[in-house]
Design a protein around this motif. Structure first.
Motif, short mmCIF file in Angstrom:
data_model
loop_
_atom_site.label_atom_id
_atom_site.label_comp_id
_atom_site.label_asym_id
_atom_site.label_seq_id
_atom_site.Cartn_x
_atom_site.Cartn_y
_atom_site.Cartn_z
N TYR A 180 42.86 45.21 45.65
CA TYR A 180 41.84 44.17 45.77
C TYR A 180 42.37 42.80 45.35
N SER A 181 43.46 42.79 44.60
CA SER A 181 44.04 41.52 44.18
C SER A 181 44.95 40.92 45.25
N GLN A 182 45.33 41.74 46.23
CA GLN A 182 46.13 41.25 47.34
C GLN A 182 45.21 40.56 48.34
N ASN A 183 45.50 39.29 48.60
CA ASN A 183 44.60 38.48 49.43
C ASN A 183 43.19 38.49 48.84
N LEU A 184 43.11 38.17 47.58
CA LEU A 184 41.86 38.27 46.84
C LEU A 184 40.74 37.45 47.47
N SER A 185 41.07 36.31 48.04
CA SER A 185 40.03 35.46 48.63
C SER A 185 39.30 36.16 49.77
N GLU A 186 40.00 37.10 50.43
CA GLU A 186 39.38 37.84 51.54
C GLU A 186 38.52 39.00 51.04
N LYS A 187 38.65 39.34 49.76
CA LYS A 187 37.93 40.50 49.22
C LYS A 187 36.94 40.11 48.13
N SER A 188 36.67 38.81 48.02
CA SER A 188 35.79 38.34 46.96
C SER A 188 34.38 38.91 47.07
N GLU A 189 33.91 39.14 48.32
CA GLU A 189 32.56 39.69 48.48
C GLU A 189 32.47 41.11 47.93
N GLU A 190 33.55 41.90 48.10
CA GLU A 190 33.55 43.25 47.57
C GLU A 190 33.57 43.24 46.04
N LEU A 204 34.44 45.54 33.94
CA LEU A 204 35.37 45.68 35.05
C LEU A 204 36.73 45.08 34.69
N VAL A 205 37.79 45.80 35.07
CA VAL A 205 39.16 45.31 34.90
C VAL A 205 39.78 45.21 36.29
N LEU A 206 40.23 44.04 36.66
CA LEU A 206 40.90 43.87 37.96
C LEU A 206 42.40 43.90 37.74
N GLU A 207 43.06 44.88 38.37
CA GLU A 207 44.50 45.03 38.23
C GLU A 207 45.23 44.24 39.32
N GLY A 208 46.53 44.04 39.11
CA GLY A 208 47.37 43.45 40.16
C GLY A 208 47.33 41.94 40.26
N ILE A 209 46.89 41.26 39.20
CA ILE A 209 46.88 39.80 39.22
C ILE A 209 48.33 39.31 39.06
N GLU A 210 48.83 38.62 40.08
CA GLU A 210 50.23 38.19 40.06
C GLU A 210 50.41 36.68 40.17
N LYS A 211 49.35 35.98 40.61
CA LYS A 211 49.48 34.53 40.81
C LYS A 211 48.35 33.80 40.10
N GLU A 212 48.62 32.56 39.75
CA GLU A 212 47.62 31.76 39.02
C GLU A 212 46.35 31.60 39.84
N GLU A 213 46.50 31.41 41.16
CA GLU A 213 45.30 31.20 41.98
C GLU A 213 44.42 32.45 42.01
N ASP A 214 45.03 33.63 41.90
CA ASP A 214 44.25 34.86 41.85
C ASP A 214 43.50 34.96 40.52
N PHE A 215 44.17 34.57 39.45
CA PHE A 215 43.53 34.57 38.14
C PHE A 215 42.33 33.62 38.14
N VAL A 216 42.52 32.43 38.68
CA VAL A 216 41.44 31.42 38.70
C VAL A 216 40.26 31.91 39.54
N LEU A 217 40.55 32.48 40.71
CA LEU A 217 39.48 32.95 41.59
C LEU A 217 38.74 34.13 40.97
N ALA A 218 39.48 35.07 40.41
CA ALA A 218 38.84 36.23 39.77
C ALA A 218 37.95 35.79 38.62
N LYS A 219 38.40 34.80 37.89
CA LYS A 219 37.59 34.27 36.79
C LYS A 219 36.32 33.61 37.33
N GLN A 220 36.43 32.88 38.43
CA GLN A 220 35.27 32.25 39.05
C GLN A 220 34.28 33.30 39.56
#
Length: 237
Positions: A180-190, A204-220
């Motif tokens: 779910y962290s791969q191409n996170l912007s495409e899976k935000s609805e899920e 909830l714990v989201l695994e696979g965070i590898e980039k700053e933009e994914d961290f920021v989006l997941a936090k949002q």
């Protein structure tokens, strides 16, 4: 490629051919480490999934699993238990083994510092799905919670099966598969859907965070806990 080669799974416990590494799990709101997850590693660099597959084939999965659990606790610095939780992986079949409760009570007696600090992360292996319907699993989880353990379910994907399992067992934590962290912007609805339908008491714990933009989006999106190479690779402590 399978790296087992001449490596004999039967010698893992006898010869202590393994060690533990630890990866932080980070609180999004506080921007600090909330817990660590323990991972088994072997001195022959055999991949964990190959190790456990071989153990299953040899009929010693329980023995290898509890050895990994014990080592994860033994190698985690005692002083860290004061400030951090420790996620320790476990197979459903181990939880249903009649010897497990006696084993875990001995572990508590020998390592009293772990009381209320261990989160048992139940493996989602498709080979063990039937164990989720074993009444011994529910009884074991209840016993462990009475002993002060917390429960997590590992690597779930959005499906009817896992939503029902979460509703039945009401774990303290649910870890979302790193896919779910791969191409996170495409899976935000899920991700948003999971945050909406899962009980608010479940973290909830989201695994696979590898980039700053994914961290920021997941936090949002409101994901409370995250894990991945963006924060740290698994390391020995």
């Amino acid at each position: 490629m399978n790296r087992l080669g001449s490596f004999k799974i039967e010698n893992v416990i006898e010869d202590n051919l393994f060690f533990s590494e630890y990866q932080p799990i980070v609180s999004a709101n506080l921007n600090n480490i909330f817990a660590y997850e323990a991972f088994i590693r072997t001195t022959s660099n055999v991949k964990p999934n190959e190790l456990f597959e071989s153990a299953r084939d040899k009929g010693i999965l329980y023995e290898v699993d509890i050895a990994a659990i014990l080592n994860a606790i033994k190698e985690f610095p005692k002083t860290l238990f004061k400030d951090y939780f420790l996620f320790v992986n476990i197979f459903p079949s181990t939880l249903t083994n009649p010897k497990f409760c006696d084993f875990i009570e001995l572990v508590i007696a020998y390592y009293p510092e772990i009381k209320n600090r261990i989160i048992l992360e139940i493996n989602e292996s498709s080979l063990e799905k039937n164990y989720w319907f074993d009444e011994n699993l529910a009884a074991s989880i209840l016993h462990l919670e009475l002993l002060g353990f917390k429960i997590a379910i590992d690597d779930i994907v959005l499906s009817k099966f896992w939503l029902e399992i979460i509703a039945v067992f009401n774990p303290h934590f649910v870890k979302i598969d790193k896919s779910y962290s791969q191409n996170l912007s495409e899976k935000s609805e899920e991700i948003t859907f999971l945050l909406t339908v899962i009980d608010k008491r479940v973290n909830l714990v989201l695994e696979g965070i590898e980039k700053e933009e994914d961290f920021v989006l997941a936090k949002q999106l409101g994901v409370p806990l995250m894990q991945g190479y963006y924060f740290s690779k698994p390391l020995r402590l």
